[in-house]
Design a protein around this motif. Structure first.
Motif, PDB file in Angstrom:
ATOM      1  N   CYS A 118      21.000  34.404  78.058  1.00  0.00           N
ATOM      2  CA  CYS A 118      20.869  34.413  79.511  1.00  0.00           C
ATOM      3  C   CYS A 118      21.357  35.740  80.065  1.00  0.00           C
ATOM      4  CB  CYS A 118      21.622  33.245  80.147  1.00  0.00           C
ATOM      5  SG  CYS A 118      23.391  33.445  80.280  1.00  0.00           S
ATOM      6  N   ILE A 119      20.842  36.094  81.227  1.00  0.00           N
ATOM      7  CA  ILE A 119      21.228  37.319  81.907  1.00  0.00           C
ATOM      8  C   ILE A 119      21.520  36.973  83.368  1.00  0.00           C
ATOM      9  CG2 ILE A 119      18.801  37.942  82.301  1.00  0.00           C
ATOM     10  CD1 ILE A 119      19.720  40.897  82.073  1.00  0.00           C
ATOM     11  N   ILE A 120      22.650  37.456  83.843  1.00  0.00           N
ATOM     12  CA  ILE A 120      23.085  37.177  85.214  1.00  0.00           C
ATOM     13  C   ILE A 120      23.119  38.493  85.985  1.00  0.00           C
ATOM     14  CG2 ILE A 120      24.943  36.269  86.661  1.00  0.00           C
ATOM     15  CD1 ILE A 120      25.745  34.518  84.268  1.00  0.00           C
ATOM     16  N   PHE A 121      22.364  38.551  87.067  1.00  0.00           N
ATOM     17  CA  PHE A 121      22.297  39.742  87.913  1.00  0.00           C
ATOM     18  C   PHE A 121      23.208  39.523  89.120  1.00  0.00           C
ATOM     19  CE2 PHE A 121      18.222  39.174  85.792  1.00  0.00           C
ATOM     20  CZ  PHE A 121      17.990  40.428  85.235  1.00  0.00           C
ATOM     21  N   LYS A 122      24.268  40.294  89.200  1.00  0.00           N
ATOM     22  CA  LYS A 122      25.178  40.192  90.338  1.00  0.00           C
ATOM     23  C   LYS A 122      25.459  41.584  90.872  1.00  0.00           C
ATOM     24  CE  LYS A 122      29.677  38.458  91.831  1.00  0.00           C
ATOM     25  NZ  LYS A 122      30.916  37.737  91.456  1.00  0.00           N
ATOM     26  N   SER A 123      25.115  41.795  92.124  1.00  0.00           N
ATOM     27  CA  SER A 123      25.290  43.100  92.761  1.00  0.00           C
ATOM     28  C   SER A 123      24.501  44.144  91.978  1.00  0.00           C
ATOM     29  CB  SER A 123      26.769  43.455  92.861  1.00  0.00           C
ATOM     30  OG  SER A 123      26.963  44.566  93.692  1.00  0.00           O
ATOM     31  N   GLN A 124      25.156  45.149  91.438  1.00  0.00           N
ATOM     32  CA  GLN A 124      24.474  46.217  90.719  1.00  0.00           C
ATOM     33  C   GLN A 124      24.728  46.154  89.217  1.00  0.00           C
ATOM     34  OE1 GLN A 124      25.807  49.785  92.661  1.00  0.00           O
ATOM     35  NE2 GLN A 124      24.868  49.251  94.597  1.00  0.00           N
ATOM     36  N   THR A 125      25.053  44.956  88.732  1.00  0.00           N
ATOM     37  CA  THR A 125      25.419  44.777  87.329  1.00  0.00           C
ATOM     38  C   THR A 125      24.667  43.591  86.734  1.00  0.00           C
ATOM     39  OG1 THR A 125      27.637  45.652  87.758  1.00  0.00           O
ATOM     40  CG2 THR A 125      27.344  44.392  85.749  1.00  0.00           C
ATOM     41  N   ALA A 126      24.309  43.724  85.463  1.00  0.00           N
ATOM     42  CA  ALA A 126      23.737  42.613  84.711  1.00  0.00           C
ATOM     43  C   ALA A 126      24.688  42.267  83.581  1.00  0.00           C
ATOM     44  CB  ALA A 126      22.367  42.977  84.153  1.00  0.00           C
ATOM     45  N   THR A 127      24.956  40.977  83.394  1.00  0.00           N
ATOM     46  CA  THR A 127      25.814  40.520  82.308  1.00  0.00           C
ATOM     47  C   THR A 127      25.003  39.607  81.408  1.00  0.00           C
ATOM     48  OG1 THR A 127      27.719  40.587  83.811  1.00  0.00           O
ATOM     49  CG2 THR A 127      28.009  39.467  81.708  1.00  0.00           C
ATOM     50  N   ILE A 128      25.011  39.918  80.116  1.00  0.00           N
ATOM     51  CA  ILE A 128      24.219  39.182  79.133  1.00  0.00           C
ATOM     52  C   ILE A 128      25.136  38.319  78.274  1.00  0.00           C
ATOM     53  CG2 ILE A 128      22.817  39.452  77.035  1.00  0.00           C
ATOM     54  CD1 ILE A 128      21.644  41.971  78.327  1.00  0.00           C
ATOM     55  N   PHE A 129      24.742  37.062  78.082  1.00  0.00           N
ATOM     56  CA  PHE A 129      25.432  36.151  77.171  1.00  0.00           C
ATOM     57  C   PHE A 129      24.386  35.660  76.163  1.00  0.00           C
ATOM     58  CE2 PHE A 129      27.707  36.146  81.132  1.00  0.00           C
ATOM     59  CZ  PHE A 129      29.037  36.212  80.747  1.00  0.00           C
ATOM     60  N   HIS A 130      24.741  35.757  74.886  1.00  0.00           N
ATOM     61  CA  HIS A 130      23.702  35.533  73.871  1.00  0.00           C
ATOM     62  C   HIS A 130      24.296  34.918  72.617  1.00  0.00           C
ATOM     63  CE1 HIS A 130      20.532  36.383  70.952  1.00  0.00           C
ATOM     64  NE2 HIS A 130      21.421  37.062  70.253  1.00  0.00           N
ATOM     65  N   VAL A 131      23.595  33.902  72.086  1.00  0.00           N
ATOM     66  CA  VAL A 131      23.928  33.333  70.785  1.00  0.00           C
ATOM     67  C   VAL A 131      22.634  32.844  70.146  1.00  0.00           C
ATOM     68  CG1 VAL A 131      24.465  31.088  71.832  1.00  0.00           C
ATOM     69  CG2 VAL A 131      25.367  31.645  69.573  1.00  0.00           C
ATOM     70  N   GLY A 132      22.389  33.239  68.896  1.00  0.00           N
ATOM     71  CA  GLY A 132      21.169  32.831  68.202  1.00  0.00           C
ATOM     72  C   GLY A 132      20.201  33.974  68.002  1.00  0.00           C
ATOM     73  N   ASP A 133      18.890  33.649  67.925  1.00  0.00           N
ATOM     74  CA  ASP A 133      17.886  34.684  67.652  1.00  0.00           C
ATOM     75  C   ASP A 133      16.826  34.784  68.739  1.00  0.00           C
ATOM     76  OD1 ASP A 133      16.514  32.364  67.178  1.00  0.00           O
ATOM     77  OD2 ASP A 133      15.910  32.854  65.129  1.00  0.00           O
ATOM     78  N   SER A 134      17.040  34.142  69.912  1.00  0.00           N
ATOM     79  CA  SER A 134      16.211  34.510  71.063  1.00  0.00           C
ATOM     80  C   SER A 134      16.671  35.901  71.494  1.00  0.00           C
ATOM     81  CB  SER A 134      16.351  33.480  72.183  1.00  0.00           C
ATOM     82  OG  SER A 134      17.709  33.110  72.367  1.00  0.00           O
ATOM     83  N   ARG A 135      15.884  36.591  72.316  1.00  0.00           N
ATOM     84  CA  ARG A 135      16.196  37.994  72.583  1.00  0.00           C
ATOM     85  C   ARG A 135      16.063  38.349  74.064  1.00  0.00           C
ATOM     86  NH1 ARG A 135      12.871  41.215  67.780  1.00  0.00           N
ATOM     87  NH2 ARG A 135      14.070  40.374  66.002  1.00  0.00           N
ATOM     88  N   ILE A 136      16.751  39.457  74.423  1.00  0.00           N
ATOM     89  CA  ILE A 136      16.607  40.069  75.741  1.00  0.00           C
ATOM     90  C   ILE A 136      16.344  41.553  75.548  1.00  0.00           C
ATOM     91  CG2 ILE A 136      17.711  40.568  77.953  1.00  0.00           C
ATOM     92  CD1 ILE A 136      19.405  38.080  77.611  1.00  0.00           C
ATOM     93  N   TYR A 137      15.304  42.054  76.220  1.00  0.00           N
ATOM     94  CA  TYR A 137      14.939  43.479  76.180  1.00  0.00           C
ATOM     95  C   TYR A 137      15.013  44.056  77.598  1.00  0.00           C
ATOM     96  CZ  TYR A 137      12.563  42.394  71.685  1.00  0.00           C
ATOM     97  OH  TYR A 137      12.239  41.985  70.405  1.00  0.00           O
TER      98      TYR A 137
END
Length: 579
Positions: A118-137
Motif C-alpha cells: 500500500c502507498i499513502i499520500f499525505k501532503s508532499q510525501t508518500a509512505t510505502i508499506f509492503h510485504v510479499g511479492d506484489s509491487r509498487i513502481y
C-alpha cells in the motif's frame, strides 16, 4: 469548532482493474480511497493491493480482509497519529487476526495468507508499506523505478516460496519507505500475474500514456496491461492500479493567512463584558502572547476559562495557526490530569477557546510554599503529572513546555497540566505548510539541551523536563544552580555541575536522587526511555543508585556522611542495649 489546519488541495487521477484471468476464482483484492477536506489533510489518500496466496485455503478471504479492513481501520486512527504509527498499529492487529484465523488449518503456512502493498499520500510525501511479492513502481519523467522488493526465496529456477506475507507468522515484518512526491508522478501497483509476465519497459511504455494530464481514463491503461499479460500466457489473477499525482497542497502565505483569519481577534475585554454569552468575571493572566479570563456561561451558570489571542499577533499566520491548533490538540486528550477543552454549541464571533476552570494554585506557587515537602506528598503530585504527560504521548503529542507554571493543583490536590501552546503533534507536523514556525517554544530552564541547541524534541526531552520539575518540588531549588536558563552551547552545559537533591533536602532518599540525576543527563541516550520508567524508578528503590550516591556523598560531603553513619550506629547500639 473550526478546523485547526489548512484544507488539503492535493488532487489525483486513478484507475484500477482486477480479473481472475485463467483461474476460476480471483484471489486478488484492490482498493483506493481519496477522502475530502481535513481527512485528506490529516490522514492522506491510500492505494492498496493484495494477492491471496493460492496455496492457502482462504487466500481470497485474506486479501479481501487486508484491503477492506485497512481502508476502514486506518482512517479510524487518531488524527494526531503519524502515518507510520497509524499503519503499524492497523497492520499488526490485522496480521494477528489473519494468523489466528489461519491456526484453524492443520497445515503450516496455509490458511489466511496474503501479500499486501500500500502507498499513502499525505501532503508532499508518500509512505510505502509492503510485504510479499506484489509491487509498487513509480514513473517520473523517463525514470521508471521499482520501489518495493519481492519477499521471495528461490529454491531453484522453477521453484520458490513466499518468505513474508500477511497472516504467515504471528510477528509481522513489513518494509516501510518514505519518499517525496511531485506533481506528475505516476505510481503503479500490481500483483505478480502482471509484472511476472510483462517486462518493465512494456509497463513503462503503457504508463507513459498517463503522463498527459488530459488523460483521465486510467482504467483503460490498466486493461491494456492485463491483456498484455494474458497474451504472454499469464496463469494467475491479474490486478493493477495507476495513481497520478495531479497537484499537491502548496499554498502561499497570503492564501494561508486568509483562511486562518476568517474569525477576527476578540475585542478588548474587561470585567463585566459579555462575549458570545460568556460574561467576563476576572482576568486570570495576561502576557504579550495571550490572555486568560474566568468567565461565566450566562445560559448554564457554569464557570469556565477563556483563552484569547493577543492582538500583537493579528497579522502573524504562524501564531494564528498555532493558537487554533492549541484547542484542537487539547480537545483530543481526555485525562483527569490534563485540563479539558470545552466545546461550545454556540457559534463563535471571534477567535478564542474555552477550558474547564481549575480552582486552585499553580505548582510553582506550591513549590514556593513547600520548600522542603514531605516526600510522599511530592511523589503523589508527581505521579499525577506523569499520568497527564503520558496521555499526551499516547496521542503522539509532545507538550514541550512542561514547567510548574503550567501545572495546576486544584482544591483536592489533584494536578492538571494546562496550556497547549507549545504542543507538537506528530500526525499534524507531517502536513506541509508554507508558514515558518518558531524554533524553541518551551522555557529554556525546563528544556533539554537538544531542544535548546538543535530544536529537537522527543519523549526523552520530556523526561528531562520532568526531572527538573521533580528536583524543584523536592528541594525548592533549580537544578544546576539555575544555570540551565543561560546555556546556549554544548560547552556551557558541560560546565554545569549537578548538586544532589539530598544536599538541599536531607529527607530525599539516595535512590530517588539517582533517578532524577539520570533524567537530567545531558545525553538523551542516558535518560529513561519514557516517563513511565522515570516514575517507576522514583517509586521503587534501586540499589545501584544507593551505592553510587553513597560514594558521592562520602566524596562531596564527608561531614554529612559521617554524621549520618554515626547516627545509624548510635540507633543500632541503643536497640541492641534495649534488647
Amino acid at each position: 469548532m473550526s478546523e485547526w489546519h489548512l484544507q488539503a488541495d492535493a488532487k489525483f487521477t486513478v484507475g484500477q482493474k482486477s480479473e481472475a484471468g485463467v483461474k476460476p476464482d480471483n484471489e486478488d483484492a484492490i482498493g483506493i480511497r481519496i477522502p475530502d477536506g481535513s481527512l485528506l489533510s490529516n490522514k492522506g489518500a491510500v492505494a492498496i493491493i493484495a494477492d491471496g496466496v493460492s496455496a492457502a485455503e482462504a487466500g481470497k478471504e485474506a486479501s479481501e480482509t487486508c484491503v477492506r479492513n485497512f481502508l476502514y481501520d486506518y482512517y479510524s486512527t487518531p488524527d494526531t497519529w503519524g502515518v507510520k504509527k497509524s499503519t503499524t498499529k492497523v497492520l499488526t492487529a490485522l496480521n494477528r487476526w489473519l494468523y489466528g484465523q489461519g491456526r484453524h488449518y492443520i497445515d503450516a503456512g496455509k490458511g489466511y495468507v496474503s501479500t499486501m502493498s500500500c502507498i499513502i499520500f499525505k501532503s508532499q510525501t508518500a509512505t510505502i508499506f509492503h510485504v510479499g511479492d506484489s509491487r509498487i513502481y513509480r514513473l517520473r519523467g523517463e525514470e521508471f523505478e521499482q520501489l518495493t522488493r519481492d519477499h521471495t526465496t528461490y529454491i531453484s529456477d522453477q521453484q520458490s516460496y513466499l518468505a513474508r506475507a500477511m497472516g504467515l507468522d504471528v510477528n509481522l515484518d513489513v518494509d516501510c519507505r518514505t519518499l517525496d512526491i511531485e506533481a506528475g508522478d505516476i505510481f503503479f501497483l500490481s500483483t505478480d500475474g502482471i509484472h511476472d509476465f510483462v517486462k518493465d519497459r512494456d509497463i513503462r511504455n503503457v504508463l507513459k500514456n498517463a503522463i498527459n494530464p488530459d488523460q483521465s481514463d486510467l482504467e483503460t491503461l490498466c486493461q491494456q496491461l492485463i491483456e498484455l499479460a494474458l497474451s504472454n500466457n499469464s496463469n494467475d489473477n491479474l490486478s493493477c492500479q495507476i495513481v497520478r499525482v495531479d497537484s499537491l497542497p502548496k499554498q502561499d502565505v497570503n492564501d494561508v493567512t486568509q483562511k486562518l483569519t476568517e474569525l477576527p481577534f476578540p475585542p478588548y475585554l474587561d470585567v463585566g463584558m459579555t462575549l458570545d454569552g460568556y460574561k467576563i468575571e476576572k482576568e486570570i493572566h495576561a502576557s504579550n502572547r495571550s490572555q486568560l479570563y474566568r468567565v461565566r456561561d450566562t445560559e448554564t451558570d457554569k464557570i469556565l476559562t477563556m483563552k484569547t489571542p493577543s492582538v500583537n499577533y493579528d497579522d502573524d499566520p504562524a501564531y494564528i495557526e498555532r493558537f487554533i491548533m492549541e484547542s484542537w490538540i487539547g480537545s483530543r486528550i481526555n485525562n483527569p490530569h490534563v485540563v479539558k477543552v470545552v466545546e461550545s454549541s454556540r457559534r463563535k464571533s471571534c477567535l478564542y477557546y474555552l477550558t474547564e476552570f481549575v480552582e486552585g494554585i499553580t505548582l510553582e506557587r506550591w513549590i514556593n510554599e513547600h520548600p522542603k515537602p514531605h516526600i510522599e506528598e511530592a511523589l503523589y503530585i508527581f505521579e499525577q503529572i506523569v499520568k497527564g504527560v503520558r496521555a499526551f504521548h499516547r496521542k503522539e503529542t509532545l507538550h514541550q513546555d512542561l514547567k510548574p507554571g503550567n501545572i495546576m493543583l486544584d482544591r483536592n490536590g489533584e494536578a492538571k497540566i494546562i496550556d497547549f501552546g507549545s504542543c507538537h503533534a506528530r500526525g499534524i507536523a507531517e502536513i506541509a505548510s508554507p508558514i515558518e514556525q518558531d524554533g524553541i517554544l518551551g522555557t529554556a530552564g525546563y528544556s533539554s539541551p537538544e531542544t535548546v541547541l538543535e530544536f529537537k524534541s522527543n519523549i526523552r526531552s520530556e523526561v528531562f523536563s520532568l526531572g527538573v520539575i521533580l528536583y524543584e518540588m523536592l528541594t525548592g531549588q533549580e537544578p544546576y544552580h539555575g544555570k540551565l536558563n543561560t546555556c546556549r552551547s554544548k560547552s556551557a552545559y558541560m560546565k554545569l555541575k549537578y548538586t544532589p537533591t539530598y544536599e538541599h533536602n536531607p529527607l530525599v532518599p539516595f535512590w530517588i536522587d539517582g533517578a532524577i540525576q539520570k533524567a537530567l543527563s545531558f545525553d538523551p541516550q542516558n535518560r529513561h526511555q519514557d516517563v513511565s520508567e522515570l516514575l517507576y524508578e522514583v517509586q521503587h528503590p534501586n540499589p545501584k543508585y544507593k551505592r553510587q550516591n553513597t560514594t558521592a556523598l562520602v566524596e562531596n560531603n564527608p561531614v554529612v556522611f559521617w554524621q549520618l553513619l554515626s547516627l545509624a550506629l548510635f540507633i543500632a547500639f541503643c536497640v541492641a542495649l534495649y534488647f
